[in-house]
Write an enzyme that holds these catalytic residues in place. Structure first.
Site, PDB file in Angstrom:
ATOM      1  N   GLU A 285       0.817  -1.204   0.000  1.00 41.76           N
ATOM      2  CA  GLU A 285       0.000   0.000   0.000  1.00 41.76           C
ATOM      3  C   GLU A 285       0.861   1.269   0.000  1.00 41.76           C
ATOM      4  O   GLU A 285       0.715   2.143  -0.844  1.00 41.76           O
ATOM      5  CB  GLU A 285      -0.885  -0.024   1.250  1.00 41.76           C
ATOM      6  CG  GLU A 285      -1.806   1.137   1.385  1.00 41.76           C
ATOM      7  CD  GLU A 285      -2.760   1.196   0.218  1.00 41.76           C
ATOM      8  OE1 GLU A 285      -3.504   0.229   0.015  1.00 41.76           O
ATOM      9  OE2 GLU A 285      -2.734   2.201  -0.499  1.00 41.76           O
ATOM     10  N   ASP A 289       1.412   3.847  -3.218  1.00 50.20           N
ATOM     11  CA  ASP A 289       0.962   5.235  -3.064  1.00 50.20           C
ATOM     12  C   ASP A 289       2.062   6.220  -3.451  1.00 50.20           C
ATOM     13  O   ASP A 289       1.823   7.153  -4.212  1.00 50.20           O
ATOM     14  CB  ASP A 289       0.535   5.499  -1.612  1.00 50.20           C
ATOM     15  CG  ASP A 289      -0.793   4.848  -1.261  1.00 50.20           C
ATOM     16  OD1 ASP A 289      -1.480   4.362  -2.173  1.00 50.20           O
ATOM     17  OD2 ASP A 289      -1.133   4.828  -0.069  1.00 50.20           O
ATOM     18  N   SER A 505      -7.006   1.313  -4.333  1.00 50.40           N
ATOM     19  CA  SER A 505      -5.757   1.843  -3.770  1.00 50.40           C
ATOM     20  C   SER A 505      -4.802   2.332  -4.843  1.00 50.40           C
ATOM     21  O   SER A 505      -3.965   3.185  -4.586  1.00 50.40           O
ATOM     22  CB  SER A 505      -4.999   0.744  -3.047  1.00 50.40           C
ATOM     23  OG  SER A 505      -5.543   0.511  -1.814  1.00 50.40           O
ATOM     24  N   ASP A 568     -22.185   7.376 -12.774  1.00 52.03           N
ATOM     25  CA  ASP A 568     -22.712   6.128 -12.219  1.00 52.03           C
ATOM     26  C   ASP A 568     -21.931   5.777 -10.953  1.00 52.03           C
ATOM     27  O   ASP A 568     -20.805   6.236 -10.763  1.00 52.03           O
ATOM     28  CB  ASP A 568     -22.639   4.997 -13.263  1.00 52.03           C
ATOM     29  CG  ASP A 568     -21.247   4.842 -13.843  1.00 52.03           C
ATOM     30  OD1 ASP A 568     -20.328   4.482 -13.076  1.00 52.03           O
ATOM     31  OD2 ASP A 568     -21.053   5.104 -15.059  1.00 52.03           O
TER      32      ASP A 568
END
Ligand SMILES: *[C@@H]1O[C@H](CO)[C@@H](O)[C@H](O)[C@H]1NC(C)=O
Ligand SMILES: *[C@@H]1O[C@H](CO)[C@@H](O)[C@H](O)[C@H]1NC(C)=O
Ligand SMILES: *[C@@H]1O[C@H](CO)[C@@H](O)[C@H](O)[C@H]1NC(C)=O
Ligand SMILES: *[C@@H]1O[C@H](CO)[C@@H](O)[C@H](O)[C@H]1NC(C)=O
Ligand SMILES: *[C@@H]1O[C@H](CO)[C@@H](O)[C@H](O)[C@H]1NC(C)=O
Ligand SMILES: *[C@@H]1O[C@H](CO)[C@@H](O)[C@H](O)[C@H]1NC(C)=O
Ligand SMILES: *[C@@H]1O[C@H](CO)[C@@H](O)[C@H](O)[C@H]1NC(C)=O
Length: 589
Positions: A285, A289, A505, A568
């Site tokens: 993660e 990032d 993510s 949407d």
């Protein structure tokens, strides 16, 4: 000593006597049942220390929301006139009688002044107290609760306050909060053991790299002219670390200009957060990032904020633990900065089921995001990876999509903070031409009503919702996501090797990097950064996005929602066309 603290303490001494009268307790908040996944164990040691967070009612919360709407709505004369820290503090400061009532109550319970830490606005107070004191303040009993995953928390099922304090104190945590923000997991598709050869490095159809994203979204050769006023922030929680060495090797392979410039990220530690740099401690993660946020926005500076919390808890040791829900700690830290020190965009890829976060607390955390928006920060969150809930399509077993109010009503599972109207929620697409990614989280909040700026977009979508879903979602709720970008087959350097991963993510930092580029364009022309994005996005920005019209986001044993022409609840208004967005911004220069 801050002004609010000073006032608090002086008033406390004046009012302490009158507070000792007998005051009946009334239940302030209670849970109907132990939340799913948890079981109650024994009581924690009486001297186990809790860090209680108290939220005092703000004198007029609508004042903040009015000003935020004015400075964020491109049609308004005040558009772009972001506020300074002291101005926002004044907007959210509690009424004097609220501060008095809270202070008198704390003094009455013998809380020493050194244990009382208010923020500068005085609407958020931290105190450290042993469990036995918290129990008498809140007329409750704390217990240790164990989760199926092996973790443990000290919480209570209900808490009370003297009746006359109810209007002044909005929440106290940790009490009933069982939700814990989890990374919107960047799932590993595969580990690439040998070097990778991309047959067409500028086409995202097989693997996603910074080059193909730049091509797909029309960034081309745009070169930012970094200003110290522009910075991309990335928040990491719960021991997720971004690895400098992995990032360096990622840039060497995929962003040579950044590698040659020795480009990296800064790290700021919040609330005893750490900066683990061993190869083993690198998180997918954190790495993804900084690698994609940094690659998209190079050479704009970026900072990784590592917030601590939730170390393993050993109830028998009686040691203090910090199992606060960490958004509060991080937001207190970042809102305490001056505007020059704030990032212009803040990307976060965490979330949890909205219903596991008590409403009063979710409302305040969302209010703190609004404060960041008022100060010119675009707050970006990934939308979640389970489609409309748990990712289980028709015919698949789904047991998690039920309400936790004791009735076990079947429902889709919206994710917080993506459901907070003051964040921009980012969903995922996959492939070229782009279609909605099946895992892309989306739906409708049960906590926050629909804001005016998305009313048109969402009511145009409403006729396309199957009537069989009527009881599964709240048709008057804030709808999300707002936008989307690619989220599948991202190449990531992780613990010394290349892997591919997917999840929203991947989408949030990529989109945030593009927002940082748009801010560069504006700042270079003497304009304010975009700040709170959503009003601009829905009122003006939509035409700068590629509409994604195919795909659906299954979950809870259903097909989920379908992508159509227009907004949407899978891909929002679509994926960015940077060139078009720059032209839209030029119109207002
Ligand atoms: C926000 O804008 C409205 C309408 O233009 C105006 O009446 C109001 O005073 C503004 N609010 C603040 C706090 O400036
Ligand atoms: C990218 O590759 C896909 C799949 O091979 C193809 O359909 C698409 O036309 C390509 N796009 C571009 C811009 O070359
Ligand atoms: C962006 O929009 C412009 C104007 O409509 C169009 O010419 C261009 O092809 C688009 N770029 C991408 C990458 O889709
Ligand atoms: C490159 O960056 C690293 C980490 O940011 C730093 O420690 C190092 O001194 C830099 N090297 C050069 C040559 O600037
Ligand atoms: C806020 O900043 C001030 C001064 O810069 C510092 O004294 C105070 O401890 C900070 N508060 C928090 C909650 O970080
Ligand atoms: C639906 O959402 C609104 C706020 O948007 C809330 O007031 C209402 O209680 C919600 N209804 C249900 C059944 O959750
Ligand atoms: C840095 O990463 C490279 C490439 O993944 C690896 O070969 C090297 O051992 C790493 N160095 C450290 C100190 O982790």
């Amino acid at each position: 000593m801050t002004r609010s603290r000073h006032i608090l303490l002086v008033l406390a001494l004046v009012f302490a006597q009158s507070a000792t009268a007998l005051r009946p307790f009334l239940v302030k908040e209670s849970l109907p049942a132990i939340p799913r996944g948890w079981t109650a164990r024994d009581r924690p040691p009486a001297d186990h220390v809790l860090q209680l967070q108290l939220g005092l009612r703000q004198a007029d919360p609508n004042l903040l929301y009015d000003i935020l709407a004015n400075v964020s709505d491109p049609r308004h004369a005040q558009y772009g006139q972001h506020l300074q820290k002291a101005e926002v503090d004044d907007l959210v400061r509690p009424h004097r009688r609220t501060a008095e009532a809270a202070a008198a109550w704390l003094v009455h319970h013998g809380i020493p002044q050194t244990a009382i830490r208010p923020n500068s606005a005085g609407d958020w107070i931290s105190i450290e107290v042993p469990v036995r004191v918290a129990e008498s303040m809140l007329d409750t009993e704390y217990r240790v609760y164990d989760h199926e995953d092996g973790s443990a928390l000290v919480r209570c099922m209900s808490w009370s306050l003297p009746a006359d304090l109810h209007e002044h104190v909005e929440f106290i945590q940790p009490t009933t909060i069982f939700g814990r923000p989890k990374p919107h997991r960047s799932f590993v598709n595969s580990v690439i053991s040998r070097g990778i050869v991309l047959s067409n490095p500028t086409n995202c159809s097989e693997n996603v790299t910074p080059d193909c994203l730049r091509e797909l979204y029309g960034i081309g050769s745009y070169r930012p002219n970094p200003s110290s006023a522009n910075r991309l922030g990335i928040s990491g929680y719960l021991g997720s670390y971004a690895n400098i060495n992995d990032t360096k090797f990622f840039y060497q392979q995929f962003v040579p200009r950044a590698y040659e410039a020795n480009f990296s990220f800064a790290v700021e530690l919040v609330n005893d957060g750490l900066n683990g740099q061993s190869e083993a401690s690198a998180s997918l993660e954190g790495n993804l990032d900084v690698q994609y946020g940094g690659a998209m926005s190079f050479p704009i500076a970026n900072t990784y904020y590592s917030t601590g919390g939730s170390p393993p808890f050993d109830p028998s040791a009686g040691t203090p633990q910090n199992t606060n829900e960490p958004y509060g700690d991080f937001l207190s830290f970042i809102l305490n900065k001056t505007n020059d020190e704030l990032p212009t965009v803040l990307s976060t890829s965490y979330g949890d089921e909205e219903q596991t976060v008590p409403f009063s607390y979710a409302e305040r955390i969302c209010n703190l995001f609004a404060q960041l928006g008022a100060r010119g920060v675009s707050v970006v969150f990934s939308s979640g990876d389970g489609g409309v809930g748990d990712g289980q399509g028709p015919g698949q077993k789904s047991t998690s999509c039920i309400s936790n109010d004791g009735n076990a009503t079947p429902m889709f599972l919206p994710f917080f903070p993506a459901t907070c109207p003051f964040v921009t929620a980012v969903g995922s697409t996959a492939g070229v031409p782009e279609v909605a990614a099946g895992f892309s989280g989306g739906g409708f909040s049960n906590y926050f009503t629909r804001p005016y700026w998305q009313e048109g977009a969402v009511s145009a979508y409403a006729p396309h919702i199957p009537s069989s879903y009527a009881t599964w979602y709240n048709s008057s709720g804030r709808a999300y996501p707002d936008v989307s970008v690619q989220g599948n087959n991202f190449i990531i350097q992780q613990s010394g090797s290349l892997t591919t991963g997917y999840g929203t993510s991947c989408s949030a930092p990529t989109f945030s990097g593009i927002v940082a580029l748009l801010n560069d364009f504006l700042i270079a022309r003497g304009k304010a950064p975009l700040g709170f994005l959503n009003p601009w996005l829905y009122i003006v920005g939509t035409v700068g996005f590629n509409d994604i019209t195919t795909g659906s986001n299954p979950g809870c044993g259903t097909n989920g929602f379908s992508a159509i022409d227009g907004w949407d609840p899978i891909t929002g208004v679509g994926t960015p066309n940077f060139t078009k967005l720059m032209s839209l911004l030029s119109l207002s220069l």
